[in-house]
Write a protein that holds these residues in place. Structure first.
Motif, PDB file in Angstrom:
ATOM      1  N   GLN A  39      -4.539  59.621 100.771  1.00 56.87           N
ATOM      2  CA  GLN A  39      -5.440  59.288  99.666  1.00 56.87           C
ATOM      3  C   GLN A  39      -4.937  59.967  98.405  1.00 56.87           C
ATOM      4  O   GLN A  39      -4.817  61.204  98.357  1.00 56.87           O
ATOM      5  CB  GLN A  39      -6.871  59.717  99.968  1.00 56.87           C
ATOM      6  N   ALA A  40      -4.632  59.158  97.417  1.00 53.51           N
ATOM      7  CA  ALA A  40      -4.219  59.661  96.117  1.00 53.51           C
ATOM      8  C   ALA A  40      -5.443  59.780  95.223  1.00 53.51           C
ATOM      9  O   ALA A  40      -6.441  59.091  95.438  1.00 53.51           O
ATOM     10  CB  ALA A  40      -3.190  58.723  95.494  1.00 53.51           C
ATOM     11  N   PRO A  41      -5.391  60.638  94.205  1.00 51.65           N
ATOM     12  CA  PRO A  41      -6.539  60.802  93.305  1.00 51.65           C
ATOM     13  C   PRO A  41      -6.957  59.465  92.682  1.00 51.65           C
ATOM     14  O   PRO A  41      -6.120  58.722  92.174  1.00 51.65           O
ATOM     15  CB  PRO A  41      -6.005  61.764  92.245  1.00 51.65           C
ATOM     16  N   GLY A  42      -8.235  59.185  92.776  1.00 50.65           N
ATOM     17  CA  GLY A  42      -8.759  57.963  92.179  1.00 50.65           C
ATOM     18  C   GLY A  42      -8.513  56.705  92.976  1.00 50.65           C
ATOM     19  O   GLY A  42      -8.837  55.604  92.527  1.00 50.65           O
ATOM     20  N   LYS A  43      -7.921  56.856  94.152  1.00 54.15           N
ATOM     21  CA  LYS A  43      -7.627  55.680  94.973  1.00 54.15           C
ATOM     22  C   LYS A  43      -8.321  55.788  96.323  1.00 54.15           C
ATOM     23  O   LYS A  43      -8.720  56.864  96.753  1.00 54.15           O
ATOM     24  CB  LYS A  43      -6.119  55.538  95.175  1.00 54.15           C
ATOM     25  N   GLU A  44      -8.450  54.642  96.988  1.00 53.30           N
ATOM     26  CA  GLU A  44      -9.035  54.641  98.320  1.00 53.30           C
ATOM     27  C   GLU A  44      -8.028  55.168  99.344  1.00 53.30           C
ATOM     28  O   GLU A  44      -6.820  55.085  99.147  1.00 53.30           O
ATOM     29  CB  GLU A  44      -9.459  53.213  98.695  1.00 53.30           C
ATOM     30  N   ARG A  45      -8.572  55.669 100.424  1.00 54.89           N
ATOM     31  CA  ARG A  45      -7.714  56.095 101.528  1.00 54.89           C
ATOM     32  C   ARG A  45      -7.008  54.883 102.125  1.00 54.89           C
ATOM     33  O   ARG A  45      -7.606  53.809 102.259  1.00 54.89           O
ATOM     34  CB  ARG A  45      -8.554  56.776 102.599  1.00 54.89           C
ATOM     35  N   GLU A  46      -5.750  55.051 102.474  1.00 55.55           N
ATOM     36  CA  GLU A  46      -5.000  53.949 103.061  1.00 55.55           C
ATOM     37  C   GLU A  46      -4.265  54.415 104.316  1.00 55.55           C
ATOM     38  O   GLU A  46      -3.818  55.555 104.400  1.00 55.55           O
ATOM     39  CB  GLU A  46      -4.001  53.368 102.066  1.00 55.55           C
ATOM     40  N   GLY A  47      -4.151  53.502 105.255  1.00 58.79           N
ATOM     41  CA  GLY A  47      -3.384  53.798 106.454  1.00 58.79           C
ATOM     42  C   GLY A  47      -1.902  53.748 106.164  1.00 58.79           C
ATOM     43  O   GLY A  47      -1.439  52.840 105.471  1.00 58.79           O
ATOM     44  N   VAL A  48      -1.167  54.705 106.693  1.00 57.68           N
ATOM     45  CA  VAL A  48       0.272  54.795 106.475  1.00 57.68           C
ATOM     46  C   VAL A  48       1.031  54.359 107.717  1.00 57.68           C
ATOM     47  O   VAL A  48       1.934  53.528 107.645  1.00 57.68           O
ATOM     48  CB  VAL A  48       0.675  56.231 106.092  1.00 57.68           C
ATOM     49  N   ALA A  49       0.679  54.937 108.854  1.00 55.87           N
ATOM     50  CA  ALA A  49       1.356  54.614 110.108  1.00 55.87           C
ATOM     51  C   ALA A  49       0.449  54.982 111.272  1.00 55.87           C
ATOM     52  O   ALA A  49      -0.245  55.998 111.215  1.00 55.87           O
ATOM     53  CB  ALA A  49       2.681  55.365 110.211  1.00 55.87           C
ATOM     54  N   LEU A  50       0.461  54.135 112.300  1.00 57.91           N
ATOM     55  CA  LEU A  50      -0.349  54.359 113.483  1.00 57.91           C
ATOM     56  C   LEU A  50       0.529  54.282 114.724  1.00 57.91           C
ATOM     57  O   LEU A  50       1.523  53.543 114.742  1.00 57.91           O
ATOM     58  CB  LEU A  50      -1.447  53.296 113.593  1.00 57.91           C
ATOM     59  N   ILE A  51       0.144  55.025 115.763  1.00 62.19           N
ATOM     60  CA  ILE A  51       0.864  54.980 117.025  1.00 62.19           C
ATOM     61  C   ILE A  51      -0.138  55.163 118.155  1.00 62.19           C
ATOM     62  O   ILE A  51      -1.066  55.961 118.054  1.00 62.19           O
ATOM     63  CB  ILE A  51       1.957  56.077 117.070  1.00 62.19           C
ATOM     64  N   ASP A  52       0.019  54.382 119.230  1.00 60.01           N
ATOM     65  CA  ASP A  52      -0.898  54.574 120.349  1.00 60.01           C
ATOM     66  C   ASP A  52      -0.194  55.308 121.482  1.00 60.01           C
ATOM     67  O   ASP A  52       0.990  55.636 121.399  1.00 60.01           O
ATOM     68  CB  ASP A  52      -1.523  53.249 120.795  1.00 60.01           C
ATOM     69  N   ARG A  53      -0.921  55.566 122.535  1.00 57.41           N
ATOM     70  CA  ARG A  53      -0.408  56.379 123.626  1.00 57.41           C
ATOM     71  C   ARG A  53       0.751  55.706 124.348  1.00 57.41           C
ATOM     72  O   ARG A  53       1.578  56.389 124.972  1.00 57.41           O
ATOM     73  CB  ARG A  53      -1.546  56.682 124.621  1.00 57.41           C
ATOM     74  N   ASP A  54       0.818  54.380 124.237  1.00 56.65           N
ATOM     75  CA  ASP A  54       1.890  53.642 124.890  1.00 56.65           C
ATOM     76  C   ASP A  54       3.089  53.411 123.973  1.00 56.65           C
ATOM     77  O   ASP A  54       4.033  52.734 124.368  1.00 56.65           O
ATOM     78  CB  ASP A  54       1.356  52.309 125.395  1.00 56.65           C
ATOM     79  N   GLY A  55       3.021  53.950 122.772  1.00 54.40           N
ATOM     80  CA  GLY A  55       4.160  53.876 121.877  1.00 54.40           C
ATOM     81  C   GLY A  55       4.168  52.734 120.896  1.00 54.40           C
ATOM     82  O   GLY A  55       5.129  52.557 120.143  1.00 54.40           O
ATOM     83  N   ARG A  56       3.111  51.923 120.889  1.00 53.70           N
ATOM     84  CA  ARG A  56       3.041  50.848 119.888  1.00 53.70           C
ATOM     85  C   ARG A  56       2.844  51.479 118.523  1.00 53.70           C
ATOM     86  O   ARG A  56       2.065  52.408 118.356  1.00 53.70           O
ATOM     87  CB  ARG A  56       1.889  49.897 120.209  1.00 53.70           C
ATOM     88  N   ILE A  57       3.540  50.928 117.532  1.00 54.21           N
ATOM     89  CA  ILE A  57       3.570  51.510 116.186  1.00 54.21           C
ATOM     90  C   ILE A  57       3.365  50.430 115.144  1.00 54.21           C
ATOM     91  O   ILE A  57       3.832  49.290 115.310  1.00 54.21           O
ATOM     92  CB  ILE A  57       4.918  52.223 115.936  1.00 54.21           C
ATOM     93  N   ILE A  58       2.702  50.816 114.067  1.00 55.71           N
ATOM     94  CA  ILE A  58       2.592  49.930 112.919  1.00 55.71           C
ATOM     95  C   ILE A  58       2.711  50.773 111.660  1.00 55.71           C
ATOM     96  O   ILE A  58       2.241  51.913 111.627  1.00 55.71           O
ATOM     97  CB  ILE A  58       1.276  49.123 112.941  1.00 55.71           C
ATOM     98  N   TYR A  59       3.359  50.211 110.646  1.00 54.25           N
ATOM     99  CA  TYR A  59       3.535  50.886 109.365  1.00 54.25           C
ATOM    100  C   TYR A  59       2.958  50.054 108.235  1.00 54.25           C
ATOM    101  O   TYR A  59       2.954  48.821 108.282  1.00 54.25           O
ATOM    102  CB  TYR A  59       5.021  51.104 109.062  1.00 54.25           C
ATOM    103  N   ALA A  60       2.521  50.749 107.202  1.00 58.72           N
ATOM    104  CA  ALA A  60       2.190  50.054 105.970  1.00 58.72           C
ATOM    105  C   ALA A  60       3.476  49.519 105.354  1.00 58.72           C
ATOM    106  O   ALA A  60       4.533  50.155 105.473  1.00 58.72           O
ATOM    107  CB  ALA A  60       1.509  51.013 104.997  1.00 58.72           C
ATOM    108  N   ASP A  61       3.383  48.373 104.700  1.00 59.68           N
ATOM    109  CA  ASP A  61       4.577  47.779 104.097  1.00 59.68           C
ATOM    110  C   ASP A  61       5.249  48.729 103.112  1.00 59.68           C
ATOM    111  O   ASP A  61       6.466  48.736 102.972  1.00 59.68           O
ATOM    112  CB  ASP A  61       4.199  46.478 103.378  1.00 59.68           C
ATOM    113  N   SER A  62       4.453  49.527 102.433  1.00 58.22           N
ATOM    114  CA  SER A  62       4.977  50.410 101.393  1.00 58.22           C
ATOM    115  C   SER A  62       5.863  51.529 101.931  1.00 58.22           C
ATOM    116  O   SER A  62       6.603  52.148 101.158  1.00 58.22           O
ATOM    117  CB  SER A  62       3.824  51.013 100.589  1.00 58.22           C
TER     118      SER A  62
END
Length: 127
Positions: A39-62
């Motif tokens: 979360q940057a000042p004045g901005k909403e919180r955003e997801g950056v990267a997620l990982i589950d216990r089985d190793g599946r991963i997703i990233y923000a495009d940025s």
């Protein structure tokens, strides 16, 4: 309950690298998904990267191609390697964990609602 403590933030110049760490404690066996948000000042919180216990991963495009999320289930640790940092990456970075989020099944996985949160670690990138 699960406690999360982040570390590794700091100030770097554009193009530099940082590695964030998140130590999980408590009832860690229940954790399924973990992730990094910012979360940057004045901005909403955003997801950056997620990982589950089985190793599946997703990233923000940025951050695709620049950031790498990893997880050591045996040590109850979550990491975020951040390379080629840009000024727009400046934010407070938070570690999150949840026992039931299956983000890969969601329409907007990076907006998943996680139950447990750390206090955050600040990242500042100067141009």
């Amino acid at each position: 309950q699960v406690q999360l403590v982040e570390s590794g933030g700091g100030s770097v110049q554009s193009g530099g690298s940082l590695r964030l760490s998140c130590a999980a404690s408590g009832y860690t066996s229940i954790i399924y998904s973990m992730g990094w948000f910012r979360q940057a000042p004045g901005k909403e919180r955003e997801g950056v990267a997620l990982i589950d216990r089985d190793g599946r991963i997703i990233y923000a495009d940025s951050v695709k191609g620049r950031f790498t999320i990893s997880r050591d289930n045996a040590k109850n640790m979550l990491y975020l390697q951040m390379n080629s940092l840009k000024p727009e990456d400046t934010a407070m970075y938070y570690c999150a964990a949840d026992p039931s989020v299956r983000f890969y099944a969601l329409g907007h996985p990076l907006k998943a609602d996680f139950r447990y949160w750390g206090q955050g670690t600040q990242v500042a990138v100067s141009s």
